[in-house]
Scaffold this motif. Structure first.
Motif, mmCIF file in Angstrom:
data_model
loop_
_atom_site.group_PDB
_atom_site.id
_atom_site.type_symbol
_atom_site.label_atom_id
_atom_site.label_comp_id
_atom_site.label_asym_id
_atom_site.label_seq_id
_atom_site.Cartn_x
_atom_site.Cartn_y
_atom_site.Cartn_z
ATOM 1 N N ASP A 1 0.776 -1.117 -0.161
ATOM 2 C CA ASP A 1 -0.045 -0.071 0.157
ATOM 3 C C ASP A 1 0.778 1.239 0.010
ATOM 4 N N SER A 2 2.194 1.332 -0.267
ATOM 5 C CA SER A 2 2.922 2.311 -0.131
ATOM 6 C C SER A 2 3.081 3.094 1.018
ATOM 7 N N ARG A 3 3.031 2.502 2.307
ATOM 8 C CA ARG A 3 2.912 3.177 3.489
ATOM 9 C C ARG A 3 4.535 3.415 3.866
ATOM 10 N N VAL A 4 4.791 4.532 4.385
ATOM 11 C CA VAL A 4 6.252 4.480 4.751
ATOM 12 C C VAL A 4 6.631 3.933 5.959
ATOM 13 N N LEU A 5 7.649 3.315 5.875
ATOM 14 C CA LEU A 5 8.164 2.525 7.185
ATOM 15 C C LEU A 5 8.712 3.689 8.096
ATOM 16 N N ASP A 6 8.499 3.541 9.206
ATOM 17 C CA ASP A 6 8.790 4.474 10.329
ATOM 18 C C ASP A 6 9.842 3.770 11.446
ATOM 19 N N PRO A 7 10.934 4.211 11.495
ATOM 20 C CA PRO A 7 11.851 3.592 12.568
ATOM 21 C C PRO A 7 11.646 3.768 13.911
ATOM 22 N N LEU A 8 10.874 4.962 14.188
ATOM 23 C CA LEU A 8 10.430 5.261 15.466
ATOM 24 C C LEU A 8 9.200 4.505 15.790
ATOM 25 N N LEU A 9 8.612 3.708 14.962
ATOM 26 C CA LEU A 9 7.564 2.959 15.011
ATOM 27 C C LEU A 9 7.874 1.366 14.829
ATOM 28 N N ASP A 10 9.435 1.153 15.220
ATOM 29 C CA ASP A 10 10.003 0.104 15.355
ATOM 30 C C ASP A 10 10.057 -0.620 13.965
ATOM 31 N N GLY A 11 10.016 0.154 12.777
ATOM 32 C CA GLY A 11 10.141 0.115 11.433
ATOM 33 C C GLY A 11 8.634 -0.454 10.692
ATOM 34 N N ALA A 12 7.679 -0.098 11.762
ATOM 35 C CA ALA A 12 6.324 -0.577 11.073
ATOM 36 C C ALA A 12 5.581 0.634 10.085
ATOM 37 N N PRO A 13 4.737 0.233 9.507
ATOM 38 C CA PRO A 13 4.248 1.388 8.430
ATOM 39 C C PRO A 13 3.726 2.435 9.239
ATOM 40 N N HIS A 14 4.003 3.732 8.877
ATOM 41 C CA HIS A 14 3.188 4.745 9.361
ATOM 42 C C HIS A 14 1.842 4.832 8.856
ATOM 43 N N PRO A 15 0.761 4.718 9.902
ATOM 44 C CA PRO A 15 -0.505 4.683 9.458
ATOM 45 C C PRO A 15 -1.107 6.196 8.668
ATOM 46 N N ARG A 16 -0.497 7.175 8.691
ATOM 47 C CA ARG A 16 -1.035 8.323 8.301
ATOM 48 C C ARG A 16 0.121 8.917 7.061
ATOM 49 N N ARG A 17 1.010 8.100 6.788
ATOM 50 C CA ARG A 17 1.919 8.498 5.554
ATOM 51 C C ARG A 17 2.258 7.456 4.618
ATOM 52 N N THR A 18 2.232 7.923 3.540
ATOM 53 C CA THR A 18 2.166 7.241 2.123
ATOM 54 C C THR A 18 3.472 7.902 1.226
ATOM 55 N N ALA A 19 4.016 7.095 0.558
ATOM 56 C CA ALA A 19 5.157 7.614 -0.379
ATOM 57 C C ALA A 19 5.029 6.768 -1.831
#
Length: 651
Positions: free
Chosen positions: A572-590
């Protein structure tokens, strides 16, 4: 009211908007109104790379009939197909396609009026098409989805994963439920490998240009008659040479002896070389002469399923390329046997049965092809195509110039002659690879070394060299420039060395041992390769500094590869966020070329099931499902919708 901010309003942002318009009636109820903010300092639709404000000399490297922004019956997407015109169809019948608005530039109007489907349009013509596509996407939005455009730059994003996102523009802040980054082709600070030449140029008062987008390259520092090395022989080279010749007042003239270049006297002397030492193969100037090959046949979903079910790690060249090569060659031979059967010795069903039975590199397949296709010129040889000057050594520089002129003439003639339409069949085979290739690249099964060596260093460059070259007339122009002495060829394996004693560069190639030329200007004739750690985009730079995005890193026990690309989740092109333990950020897409979901083509070719359409559709549907959730997390919508710097979009 929900609020969405899309940062980047060029072709990718416009493509996402079109998919939102197509999917919103199904996924976003009327009682869940949505306001979309599009943020880009450049015009919406075209964006930076395809903006109108660039030299009219710069062209697309695709025919007008081969460029579309719309899905069609071949698109394998979950959302609805919304057909639309190709660039050629739109140019021919602009007034029939709503919303109609006449193109302001009279030169572009004239070009569109006279545009043949097989012409290679100017980038300004494509800019006009993209402007219309954007306005149509806005017009197709349902009434409860509205749009505001901000001709501005986004500098920073803040906000928790479970709360509103705040997008900082130059002098205001937008609050959003979700942010999409469709930033397009981006600049980075020059790679460390270019630092020594930049410092050398600064010490000696010379000219050095690192990789740059042609429309933005400042070439004024190159003096008339100055000996200049262009390192690189691809599309950037073609654009730069055009700007340094016709862009300085020279002109091409068709005579009884062929195309001739008439210099203005303001051109430099260009010395060009690269690893291969030859230009990209030009695009074909004809259509298929036989039926369209049914592709993919060997590198299809079932084959990729079997690959991914294998135990252990995969390597692209060893495990995947043989299937890919077989499909490319299938396209080639399908066209040869159907359109030019007189140059084959077996019936197609008999050849196909044998072709199906052998792996690509099997001796039995080679024997079959040699028996069925007597002329070696009608066979496809990927290794020979890759390095056509390999092993060639010539005695003098003039021999090299003559050899390259013959090579370029033969290539230009072949790509213009429908008797060689098997080359177009192979091109369609290459395009078909991108139906399944994203699955392989996103699987995490390729070794780190294979991603670095086979994918990033070899395949995408080889794809561009074979299938994404310039229009044929550019090779004719290159021949004329060579005959005029404006362009000189350096050959393969080019080396550029710095001479501190003279303050000059010395360039040589492996094709003429012992020969070198001296130059006072050096141009890196490559398109910039975006690297997250060196990005010049302020938004990505700030996210990277804050540790909220991460560069794609592929690692195994033997090797670590950093691609420079922004890591996203392929589904779904969600951005992986290191501060979320590498999980996709639910509100950011690229989405786009700066992300780990690699793509090869800027625009889709009709009826090829473009992966870009699939990515846009999947991302848009995921966005709409999230936005149709229980409630908006943003502040009052009036804050977002009315601003002196934003404007609602007239269609």
């Amino acid at each position: 009211m929900n609020t969405l901010v899309i940062v980047g309003a060029g072709p990718r942002g416009t493509g996402v908007l079109e998919r939102i318009a197509a999917n919103a009636p199904e996924l976003l109820p009327p009682d869940r109104p949505l306001h979309i903010h599009l943020v880009d300092p450049y015009p919406p639709g075209a964006g930076r790379i395809w903006r109108h404000e660039q030299s009219p000399l710069l062209r697309m490297n695709s025919m007008a009939e081969d460029v579309t922004m719309f899905t069609d019956e071949r698109s394998t997407i979950d959302g609805p197909v919304r057909p639309g015109p190709s660039l050629a169809e739109w140019a021919a019948r602009r007034a029939e396609f709503a919303p109609y608005r006449e193109v302001a530039d009279p030169d572009v109007r004239a070009e569109l009026r006279d545009l043949d489907p097989t012409d290679f349009p100017t980038r300004r013509a494509q800019s006009a098409y993209l402007d219309w596509v954007f306005r149509r996407a806005v017009a197709d939005l349902p009434p409860h989805v509205t749009v505001t455009v901000h001709r501005d730059t986004a500098h920073r994003i803040e906000g928790p994963a479970d709360g509103p996102q705040r997008v900082h523009l130059t002098d205001r802040v937008l609050t959003a439920d979700h942010v999409v980054l469709t930033l397009g082709h981006l600049d980075s600070a020059p790679a460390p490998g270019y630092a020594a030449d930049a410092a050398f140029a600064a010490r000696h008062g010379r000219f050095h240009l690192p990789p740059a987008y042609s429309a933005d390259a400042d070439l004024d520092g190159i003096a008339p008659g100055e000996h200049t090395v262009l390192r690189g022989f691809g599309l950037a080279f073609v654009d730069l040479v055009s700007l340094l010749t016709e862009g300085r007042g020279g002109r091409f003239e068709q005579t009884g002896d062929g195309l001739v270049y008439r210099p203005s006297g303001r051109e430099p002397v260009v010395h060009v070389g690269s690893r291969r030492g030859v230009p990209y193969h030009s695009k074909t100037g004809y259509r298929l002469q036989g039926p369209r090959p049914p592709l993919p046949r060997y590198f299809d979903a079932a084959a990729v399923d079997a690959l991914l079910d294998r135990p252990g790690e995969l390597e692209l060249r060893r495990d995947v390329w043989p299937l890919m090569a077989k499909d490319i060659a299938f396209g080639h031979y399908h066209e040869l046997f159907h359109a030019h059967p007189g140059r084959t010795t077996l019936p197609w069903p008999e050849f196909l049965a044998g072709y199906d039975a052998h792996d690509w590199y099997a001796p039995g397949l080679r024997a079959l092809i040699e028996r069925a296709v007597p002329d070696p010129a009608d066979r496809i040889d990927f290794e020979r195509l890759d390095f056509p000057l390999a092993g060639l050594e010539l005695g003098t520089d003039e021999e090299l110039q003559e050899h390259l002129r013959r090579y370029i003439t033969e290539d230009a003639d072949r790509r213009a002659d429908p008797a060689h339409s098997a080359d177009l069949g192979a091109f369609l085979g290459i395009l078909s690879l991108f139906v399944q290739l994203p699955r392989v690249l996103g699987s995490g099964r390729l070794t780190a070394r294979s991603v670095a060596r086979d994918v990033d260093e070899w395949f995408f460059g080889y794809f561009s060299y074979l299938a994404s070259g310039p229009p044929g007339f550019r090779l004719r122009q290159l021949l004329a420039l060579s005959e005029a002495g404006v362009v000189r060829f350096l050959g393969a394996g080019v080396r550029v060395e710095r001479d501190e004693a003279t303050g000059t560069w010395r360039a040589s190639g492996a094709t003429v041992p012992g020969h070198s030329v001296t130059a006072t200007a050096l141009v890196e004739a490559y398109l910039p390769k975006h690297a997250l750690a060196r990005t010049r985009d302020p938004l990505l730079r700030e996210l990277h500094r804050a540790g909220r995005i991460v560069e794609e890193v592929v690692t195994d026990p033997e090797y670590t590869h950093r691609s420079g690309l922004l890591t996203i989740r392929p589904a779904d092109s969600r951005v992986l966020d290191p501060l979320l333990d590498g999980a996709p950020h639910p509100r950011r897409t690229a989405l786009g070329p700066h992300t780990s979901l690699r793509a090869a083509a800027a625009f889709a070719r009709p009826r090829t099931d473009s992966p870009g359409f699939r990515q846009n559709d999947a991302a848009a549907r995921a966005l709409l499902r999230a936005l149709a959730g229980p409630e908006s997390v943003t502040a009052a919508p009036a804050d977002a919708a009315s601003t002196p710097r934003g404007r609602s979009v007239p269609v």
